[in-house]
Design an enzyme around this catalytic site. Sequence first.
Site, PDB file in Angstrom:
ATOM      1  N   GLU A 358       0.838  -1.202   0.000  1.00  0.00           N
ATOM      2  CA  GLU A 358       0.000   0.000   0.000  1.00  0.00           C
ATOM      3  C   GLU A 358       0.875   1.255   0.000  1.00  0.00           C
ATOM      4  OE1 GLU A 358      -4.217   0.135   1.814  1.00  0.00           O
ATOM      5  OE2 GLU A 358      -3.002   1.247   3.253  1.00  0.00           O
ATOM      6  N   HIS A 389       7.215 -26.889   3.441  1.00  0.00           N
ATOM      7  CA  HIS A 389       6.430 -27.995   2.889  1.00  0.00           C
ATOM      8  C   HIS A 389       5.351 -27.492   1.938  1.00  0.00           C
ATOM      9  CE1 HIS A 389       8.270 -30.980   5.585  1.00  0.00           C
ATOM     10  NE2 HIS A 389       8.391 -29.942   6.393  1.00  0.00           N
ATOM     11  N   LYS A 519     -13.920   1.507  -4.098  1.00  0.00           N
ATOM     12  CA  LYS A 519     -14.924   1.924  -3.104  1.00  0.00           C
ATOM     13  C   LYS A 519     -15.998   2.791  -3.763  1.00  0.00           C
ATOM     14  CE  LYS A 519     -12.339   3.679   0.334  1.00  0.00           C
ATOM     15  NZ  LYS A 519     -11.822   4.042   1.668  1.00  0.00           N
TER      16      LYS A 519
END
Length: 558
Positions: A358, A389, A519
């Site tokens: 960000e 793993h 938004k």
Amino acid sequence: MAALTRNPQFQKLLEWHRANSANLKLRELFEADPERFNNFSLNLNTNHGHILVDYSKNLVNKEVMQMLVELAKSRGVEAARDNMFSGSKINYTENRAVLHVALRNRSNTPIKVDGKDVMPEVNRVLDKMKSFCQRVRSGDWKGYTGKSITDIINIGIGGSDLGPLMVTEALKPYSKGGPRVWFVSNIDGTHIAKTLASLSPETSLFIIASKTFTTQETITNAETAKEWFLEAAKDPSAVAKHFVALSTNTAKVKEFGIDPQNMFEFWDWVGGRYSLWSAIGLSIALHVGFDHFEQLLSGAHWMDQHFLKTPLEKNAPVLLALLGIWYINCYGCETHALLPYDQYMHRFAAYFQQGDMESNGKYITKSGARVDHQTGPIVWGEPGTNGQHAFYQLIHQGTKMIPCDFLIPVQTQHPIRKGLHHKILLANFLAQTEALMKGKLPEEARKELQAAGKSPEDLEKLLPHKVFEGNRPTNSIVFTKLTPFILGALIAMYEHKIFVQGIMWDINSFDQWGVELGKQLAKKIEPELEGSSAVTSHDSSTNGLISFIKQQRDTKLE
């Protein structure tokens, strides 16, 4: 400032890389210089434990490091650093100072914004947090039925969630005697529904963390929590005993039903992703105790002073930043892995995924021009040994170079089975960075296969698969123990690393306009999801997706 690619120091570095990088073989560099570890590591003595930053397993030599430091100087890193600490409005798109360092300024030396010292206000809020924490943790703060608080629910998103969540997880061993803590961030109703299902309204305290008190996800979740609470409490006046706000909008806080006395403020010079040091850290202080919260601040302040006062060539955040520039802008690396070998740090990579991406996920420079080079990396990671793993295969034998930071405490919080678990963890940590550096040569792999009794035919088939090229760069960051102080120092180290890279690229690390567009469009789309009528106001893909959702919304599944 001229573009990075037109900087003479950068051009010199890039030329050197083109001519010589093929000769940077880590095995050979270590063989040629018995002092390589000492020459390419920093041992930081904080007086509360050591932090060792070993960068010797990087594709660098003294000449490269010297060129990188010269590049940093030519990009004005030192002046930019001083400007940040002195309260200059370095967040130029929002005309704001950037002063998370003031929040943890334990020396109390004045730090001024517009000629006014911010420290008295910072200390006033810290004092208010301290007395509130003491009342809640001691049981003096009572809910509407006279019971003490057992559970804290932090409702926020982004910087109002990721920092406190990461730190409360990392400092769990220090939470004795404190309330349990929960975090609700996602607008997905599952998040709050599942959280509330296990709680009692009588003993729950909600922290609503929103600077503006208008963040859609946070306020929707807060209203849901209030509804749930009032179903039990019935009386709206009881809200004041069970809800507090971390905000700057007194009017909205009051309107919600929270007593302004229970509003903890912060300031526009605190960016969300740098805010855990402020009132946003209230959930941390409640969970682990205010004394431990202060130690967290002190650790960060120690690193701030190291960053501010240490010459660039011995400056941990600066060196980490420069190594990143080397890999991103010369080698073309696109990702950076953060690999903490400590289960308590399991949200550390996620926290700095926001912190870095960000901050430096930008393509416009201070002058308004588009960059012609790479900027912020994709940051990711998981705790060791789980990652070994899962995705280490690609780091070892994949086609992408992925610089990695490995982090581990020397002392564990849980020395169970006489320290056996931690000894195995340490061995794996050490083995991975050595394996990535050294690799495995064909003759070494051949010997192993012969020792395993493979036939000549099988051996030749398997051999290419058993070879590791090595030469994969890593930093090893080893610290005495994961205490509040050391965690504070580590977080601040990475914050300043991100800042330095932003200066090198001439971008603003402290705004986040990229968050806004989605938004805005969501607000437009939300009313279009009502009813069953077709929507034609978007592109065919978005229209088609809305139609599908409307068709499937009421479908009954067997």
